[in-house]
Design a protein around this motif. Structure first.
Motif, mmCIF file in Angstrom:
data_model
loop_
_atom_site.group_PDB
_atom_site.id
_atom_site.type_symbol
_atom_site.label_atom_id
_atom_site.label_comp_id
_atom_site.label_asym_id
_atom_site.label_seq_id
_atom_site.Cartn_x
_atom_site.Cartn_y
_atom_site.Cartn_z
ATOM 1 N N ASN A 56 1.073 -1.130 0.188
ATOM 2 C CA ASN A 56 0.276 0.041 -0.084
ATOM 3 C C ASN A 56 0.885 1.443 -0.284
ATOM 4 O OD1 ASN A 56 -2.417 -1.030 0.301
ATOM 5 N ND2 ASN A 56 -2.437 -1.963 2.053
ATOM 6 N N ILE A 57 1.937 1.263 -0.685
ATOM 7 C CA ILE A 57 3.084 2.268 -0.894
ATOM 8 C C ILE A 57 3.125 2.648 -2.475
ATOM 9 C CG2 ILE A 57 5.444 3.129 -0.740
ATOM 10 C CD1 ILE A 57 5.667 1.522 1.620
ATOM 11 N N GLU A 58 2.485 3.878 -2.585
ATOM 12 C CA GLU A 58 2.201 4.084 -3.697
ATOM 13 C C GLU A 58 3.460 5.381 -4.570
ATOM 14 O OE1 GLU A 58 -0.494 3.621 -5.745
ATOM 15 O OE2 GLU A 58 -1.647 3.183 -4.446
ATOM 16 N N VAL A 59 3.892 4.877 -5.949
ATOM 17 C CA VAL A 59 4.678 5.666 -6.271
ATOM 18 C C VAL A 59 5.040 6.904 -5.354
ATOM 19 C CG1 VAL A 59 5.994 6.494 -8.151
ATOM 20 C CG2 VAL A 59 5.241 4.557 -8.571
ATOM 21 N N LEU A 60 4.090 7.756 -5.991
ATOM 22 C CA LEU A 60 3.431 9.583 -5.091
ATOM 23 C C LEU A 60 4.140 9.209 -3.468
ATOM 24 C CD1 LEU A 60 1.178 10.836 -6.918
ATOM 25 C CD2 LEU A 60 4.089 11.268 -7.123
ATOM 26 N N ASP A 61 4.410 8.534 -2.787
ATOM 27 C CA ASP A 61 4.423 8.249 -1.485
ATOM 28 C C ASP A 61 6.698 8.049 -2.045
ATOM 29 O OD1 ASP A 61 1.605 8.278 -0.171
ATOM 30 O OD2 ASP A 61 1.633 5.759 -0.905
ATOM 31 N N PHE A 62 6.720 7.001 -2.732
ATOM 32 C CA PHE A 62 8.401 7.052 -2.251
ATOM 33 C C PHE A 62 8.725 8.280 -2.566
ATOM 34 C CE2 PHE A 62 7.475 2.767 -1.956
ATOM 35 C CZ PHE A 62 9.203 2.178 -1.313
ATOM 36 N N PHE A 63 8.328 9.101 -3.929
ATOM 37 C CA PHE A 63 8.505 10.583 -4.362
ATOM 38 C C PHE A 63 9.007 11.406 -3.385
ATOM 39 C CE2 PHE A 63 8.372 14.750 -6.354
ATOM 40 C CZ PHE A 63 10.058 14.369 -7.144
ATOM 41 N N GLY A 64 7.956 11.591 -2.555
ATOM 42 C CA GLY A 64 7.318 12.772 -1.134
ATOM 43 C C GLY A 64 8.490 12.492 -0.365
ATOM 44 N N ALA A 65 8.571 11.378 0.001
ATOM 45 C CA ALA A 65 9.663 10.452 0.654
ATOM 46 C C ALA A 65 10.534 11.079 0.847
ATOM 47 C CB ALA A 65 9.446 9.593 1.576
ATOM 48 N N ALA A 66 11.320 10.225 -0.434
ATOM 49 C CA ALA A 66 12.653 10.992 -1.195
ATOM 50 C C ALA A 66 13.121 12.346 -0.730
ATOM 51 C CB ALA A 66 12.906 10.293 -2.369
ATOM 52 N N VAL A 67 12.019 13.319 -1.394
ATOM 53 C CA VAL A 67 11.832 14.917 -1.277
ATOM 54 C C VAL A 67 12.200 15.017 -0.506
ATOM 55 C CG1 VAL A 67 10.689 16.301 -1.588
ATOM 56 C CG2 VAL A 67 11.078 15.532 -3.661
ATOM 57 N N VAL A 68 11.328 14.306 0.973
ATOM 58 C CA VAL A 68 11.345 14.944 2.291
ATOM 59 C C VAL A 68 12.582 14.732 3.542
ATOM 60 C CG1 VAL A 68 10.579 14.686 4.915
ATOM 61 C CG2 VAL A 68 9.098 15.023 2.805
ATOM 62 N N CYS A 69 13.557 13.465 2.348
ATOM 63 C CA CYS A 69 14.779 12.770 3.324
ATOM 64 C C CYS A 69 15.849 13.604 3.091
ATOM 65 C CB CYS A 69 14.945 11.272 2.885
ATOM 66 S SG CYS A 69 13.710 10.767 4.156
ATOM 67 N N ASN A 70 15.719 14.033 1.934
ATOM 68 C CA ASN A 70 16.565 14.672 0.283
ATOM 69 C C ASN A 70 16.891 15.918 1.286
ATOM 70 O OD1 ASN A 70 18.529 13.134 -0.977
ATOM 71 N ND2 ASN A 70 16.680 12.099 -1.782
ATOM 72 N N ALA A 71 15.585 17.022 1.060
ATOM 73 C CA ALA A 71 15.441 18.265 1.679
ATOM 74 C C ALA A 71 16.631 17.739 2.533
ATOM 75 C CB ALA A 71 14.798 19.007 1.253
ATOM 76 N N TRP A 72 15.725 17.612 3.753
ATOM 77 C CA TRP A 72 16.555 17.842 5.234
ATOM 78 C C TRP A 72 18.059 17.412 5.014
ATOM 79 C CZ3 TRP A 72 18.377 14.611 9.023
ATOM 80 C CH2 TRP A 72 18.900 14.779 10.334
ATOM 81 N N LEU A 73 18.193 16.614 5.028
ATOM 82 C CA LEU A 73 19.374 16.032 4.474
ATOM 83 C C LEU A 73 20.477 16.994 3.579
ATOM 84 C CD1 LEU A 73 19.719 12.003 3.670
ATOM 85 C CD2 LEU A 73 20.326 13.189 5.367
#
Length: 103
Positions: A56-73
């Motif tokens: 139940n994880i959509e591609v947009l969930d991964f995209f959003g998660a990657a943006v949040v992780c990368n932006a924070w880092l």
């Protein structure tokens, strides 16, 4: 740093944790076999490379998660290096070019 929604949805949080577990499992000092196994363990929830929907994880969930992780880092690194964010992103782009197969 906030997620584009008022609260990060649970599937995006799970996606972020899969991304982070995968990063932690990749270490230059480890053997290729150890890193491969760490990747498999981190992505086990997905049931394989094409089974994202089963968790139940959509591609947009991964995209959003990657943006949040990368932006924070990136913001953390910018502060640590006393660099502005565009400078850190430029360094990352240089690194990506250096490991790219494209000429």
């Amino acid at each position: 740093m906030t997620y584009p929604y008022p609260v990060m949805p649970d599937p995006a949080l799970r996606a972020a944790n899969i991304i982070l577990d995968t990063v932690v499992g990749q270490t230059p000092a480890a053997s290729d076999e150890t890193n491969r196994r760490a990747y498999e363990i981190a992505t086990e929830l997905l049931g394989g490379p094409h089974a994202v929907s089963s968790a139940n994880i959509e591609v947009l969930d991964f995209f959003g998660a990657a943006v949040v992780c990368n932006a924070w880092l990136a913001h953390q690194l910018a502060g640590y290096q006393h660099e502005d964010l565009p400078g850190v992103i430029s360094q990352l782009r240089d690194f990506l070019r250096s490991v790219s197969a494209a000429d």
